[in-house]
Scaffold this motif. Structure first.
Motif, short mmCIF file in Angstrom:
data_model
loop_
_atom_site.label_atom_id
_atom_site.label_comp_id
_atom_site.label_asym_id
_atom_site.label_seq_id
_atom_site.Cartn_x
_atom_site.Cartn_y
_atom_site.Cartn_z
N SER A 1 0.84 -1.20 0.00
CA SER A 1 0.00 0.00 0.00
C SER A 1 0.87 1.25 0.00
O SER A 1 0.58 2.22 -0.69
CB SER A 1 -0.90 0.05 1.24
OG SER A 1 -1.56 -1.16 1.42
N LEU A 2 1.94 1.19 0.79
CA LEU A 2 2.87 2.32 0.89
C LEU A 2 3.47 2.64 -0.48
O LEU A 2 3.66 3.80 -0.84
CB LEU A 2 3.97 1.95 1.88
CG LEU A 2 4.57 3.02 2.77
CD1 LEU A 2 3.49 3.86 3.43
CD2 LEU A 2 5.45 2.37 3.83
N ALA A 3 3.77 1.60 -1.25
CA ALA A 3 4.34 1.79 -2.58
C ALA A 3 3.39 2.59 -3.47
O ALA A 3 3.82 3.32 -4.35
CB ALA A 3 4.68 0.45 -3.21
N TYR A 4 2.09 2.45 -3.23
CA TYR A 4 1.10 3.22 -3.99
C TYR A 4 0.79 4.55 -3.32
O TYR A 4 -0.15 5.25 -3.68
CB TYR A 4 -0.19 2.40 -4.17
CG TYR A 4 -0.09 1.42 -5.31
CD1 TYR A 4 -0.24 1.84 -6.63
CD2 TYR A 4 0.16 0.07 -5.08
CE1 TYR A 4 -0.14 0.94 -7.68
CE2 TYR A 4 0.27 -0.83 -6.12
CZ TYR A 4 0.12 -0.39 -7.43
OH TYR A 4 0.22 -1.27 -8.47
N GLY A 5 1.58 4.88 -2.29
CA GLY A 5 1.41 6.16 -1.61
C GLY A 5 0.24 6.19 -0.65
O GLY A 5 -0.08 7.23 -0.08
N ILE A 6 -0.38 5.03 -0.43
CA ILE A 6 -1.53 4.99 0.48
C ILE A 6 -1.02 4.96 1.92
O ILE A 6 -0.18 4.13 2.26
CB ILE A 6 -2.39 3.73 0.22
CG1 ILE A 6 -2.85 3.72 -1.24
CG2 ILE A 6 -3.57 3.68 1.17
CD1 ILE A 6 -3.43 2.39 -1.68
N GLY A 7 -1.47 5.87 2.75
CA GLY A 7 -1.06 5.89 4.14
C GLY A 7 0.04 6.90 4.40
O GLY A 7 0.41 7.14 5.54
N LEU A 8 0.60 7.48 3.34
CA LEU A 8 1.68 8.45 3.54
C LEU A 8 1.14 9.78 4.04
O LEU A 8 1.81 10.50 4.76
CB LEU A 8 2.44 8.66 2.22
CG LEU A 8 3.57 7.67 1.95
CD1 LEU A 8 4.16 7.89 0.58
CD2 LEU A 8 4.66 7.77 3.01
#
Ligand code: ADP
Ligand code: MG
Length: 618
Positions: A192-199
């Motif tokens: 998810s982080l790789a897709y910028g989700i949660g940043l």
């Protein structure tokens, strides 16, 4: 706080330390970093080769170890010395993997016990930790070669469902490979982080992460709130993946060409050839409509339509898992904000079609599905390094905290780099019959033996009611509050007796001392893990001697004189081995004693059962 390190390869000084992200996969593993110029996450690869390193280790006759693509070649020619899927064994006992033993072509040590699994190659025994360390070492070397700097720090990913023991085993493997493991991150969280989700700190989202790899399928439902990720539910099938697609194609061709199952068993080359062609067909059909090749005298053809029909039932099983995960999480399909696609097998168009249809929405599948977990791990590493200033790093524990267990081993309850406040707990039991007190030693540090760590406190839980060894359940819990104060509580669950203590874990340690303790853990990783293995196998050996002795005392009359003699000899040999420091020798003697007692143990059990049956009224 920038640290200066020396690049051993070039002799130059380097300002910033590099922290890599590692996806330690069942089928493939890889490393990623944040590119120093573009600031984007990239998977490391040499020139135009693949970034993937097959998670395969081969042990040669003269002790040489090969990892990755080169080792994969031996899967067919030397299956007994070529270890794949070591990740499945991490932190597992034999009882855990017993049902699936047929899956492994190498030998898993069956000592009928709850102790951790070992693998045999040649006449040596390897723990899954050692096997994973070989893969991690290969990744470390590869990364060092590409970035031309020493790589000593890493973030490693694990499946969301991994338990404490499996996470600890992964940490140990990193340590053994000479890596300081800053954090263990869940694979779906990294993806998810790789897709910028949660940043974004204001993100409040519910995410589904669909991960179809070579041999495993995982679906995770995550809730992300202000940068904190909660795993609401996981589901999946640990024996379902792209390899099953390959097998379905092979079966189709066998039927088509009238190749019998038996002939594949004897003709290894044909079997291997079909498998490789099947994988090639699957890959081609991810983009093309037809596959055709001639191999081993057979015309091997497959259309996308045929392939879809073959794998549809398999994909349907993953969809069923998705439904169960949603139900467990208590989340409605409509509440899912994003569906993140992970794993090489999500390149199959039918998979995308069916998943998208199920969730009723478009998918996040723009990144390379083989690399997305490693990319996310690199982003997490960058945040830990403090390079990503937009991301607030909450207070973390600088060193691991744990208690002393059998043989002076350190059992970590709160790993270093855990965000505080935090809590953790585990259950322990007594070693002696009628034991009424239990000394709880609390330690801080990264070494495997408590004597090498820092003692923070110790106290005695008294008043445990007299019970046979192993029966009391003592819950030890650690709680670190927002001020960094650790309170340790021990509670015997059957009687309710309880005792607790408070300590300041960091008190009295300077940054330099913390740094030194971390350094020591890497320097001594090899000997530490060897000591731990020896302590574990000795404990196992001692327990086996005890149970065998008790068994003979109780059932001696049911055994033949030869059986008693052989057992006595095997026990003596084990006893002698226990006085020495060769863990493989102890293993062999344990195996020998088990070998010797198994036949009559089964016989006596059967007698006991049939007597019990006769005695019971139907
Ligand atoms: P793991 O996470 O289990 O280590 P991966 O995510 O690396 O596994 O996935 C490996 C699987 O992906 C293999 O079964 C491989 O055949 C499959 N795969 C890789 N590329 C493709 C493709 N283009 N089309 C279909 N399957 C693919
Ligand atoms: Mg994976």
């Amino acid at each position: 706080m920038a640290k200066i390190s020396i690049n051993i390869a070039t002799g130059s000084l380097q300002q910033e330390e590099i922290i890599v992200g590692i996806d330690l996969g069942t089928t493939n593993s890889l490393v990623a970093i944040i590119h120093p110029e573009t600031k984007q996450a990239v998977a490391l690869k040499e020139h135009d080769s693949s970034s993937l390193v097959p998670s395969v280790v081969h042990f040669g006759a003269s002790g040489e170890v090969t990892v990755g693509e080169a080792a994969r070649q031996f899967l067919v020619t030397e299956p007994e010395n070529t270890i794949f899927s070591a990740k499945r064994l991490m932190g597992r006992s034999y009882a855990d993997v017993q049902a699936n033993q047929a899956f492994f072509s190498y030998s898993i040590i069956d000592d009928d016990s709850d102790t951790l699994v070992k693998v045999k190659a040649g006449d040596r025994f390897y723990s899954p930790v050692e096997l994973s360390a070989y893969i991690l070492k290969e990744l470390k070397h590869r990364a060092e070669h590409i970035v031309k700097t020493a790589v000593n720090k890493a973030v490693i990913t694990v499946p969301a469902y991994f338990n404490d023991a499996q996470r600890q085993a992964t940490r140990d493997a990193g340590k053994l490979a000479g890596l300081d493991v800053l954090r263990i991150v869940n694979e779906p969280t990294a993806a998810s982080l790789a897709y910028g989700i949660g940043l974004d700190k204001n993100d409040h989202k519910t995410i589904a992460v669909y991960d179809l790899g070579g041999g495993t399928f995982d679906i995770s439902i995550l809730r992300i709130n202000s940068g904190i990720v909660d795993v609401c539910a996981t589901n999946g099938d640990t024996y379902l993946g792209g390899d099953d697609f390959d097998r379905a194609i092979v079966r189709h061709w066998m039927e088509e060409h009238g190749i019998a199952e038996a002939s594949l068993k004897t003709d290894r080359e044909l079997s291997q050839r079909l498998r490789l062609q099947a994988e090639a067909a699957k890959r081609i059909l991810s983009t093309d409509d037809v596959f055709a090749a001639v191999s081993g005298g057979y015309a091997l053809c497959l259309s996308r339509v045929q392939f879809d029909a073959l794998v549809r039932p398999l994909v349907q099983r993953t969809i069923d898992c998705c439904g169960r995960a949603l139900a467990d999480a208590g989340v409605d399909k409509a509440e899912i904000d994003s569906v993140v696609m992970v794993g090489g097998s999500t390149r199959v168009p039918l998979v995308n079609e069916m998943v998208s249809a199920f969730f009723g929405r478009p998918l996040n599948n723009s990144l390379n599905p083989d690399e997305v977990v490693a990319l996310g791990a690199a982003i997490q590493a960058d945040i830990l390094a403090g390079n990503n200033k937009d991301f607030l790093l909450l207070d973390i524990t600088p060193l691991s905290l744990g208690v002393e267990t059998m043989g002076g081993l350190m059992d970590v309850l709160i790993p270093r780099n855990s965000r505080i406040p935090t809590k953790a707990g585990r259950q322990y039991t007594t070693q002696k019959d009628g034991q009424s007190g239990m000394v709880i030693g609390v330690f801080q540090g990264e070494r495997d033996m408590v004597k090498d760590n820092r003692r923070l406190a110790s106290f005695t839980l008294t008043g445990i009611p007299a019970m046979p060894a192993g029966l009391p359940k003592v819950d030890i819990s650690f709680l670190i509050n927002a001020d960094g104060i650790l309170s340790v509580t021990a509670r015997e669950l059957r009687s309710g007796v309880e005792q607790s203590i408070e300590v300041k874990p960091q008190y009295g340690l300077t940054d330099a001392e913390v740094e030194q303790m971390l350094q020591d853990s890497i320097t001594h990783a090899k000997e530490d893990i060897a000591t731990r293995a020896l302590v574990e196998v000795r404990t196992e050996g001692e327990q086996l001697l005890q149970t065998t002795e008790q068994f003979i005392l109780k059932n001696g009359s049911l055994l033949t004189a030869a059986e008693i003699n052989d057992t006595a000899a095997a026990m003596q040999a084990l006893q002698l081995a226990l006085t020495m420091t060769d863990k493989d020798l102890i293993h062999r003697k344990i195996e020998a004693l088990n070998e010797c007692s198994r036949p009559y143990a089964e016989r006596v059990m059967d007698t006991a059962i049939s007597m019990a049956m006769k005695g019971s009224k139907v």
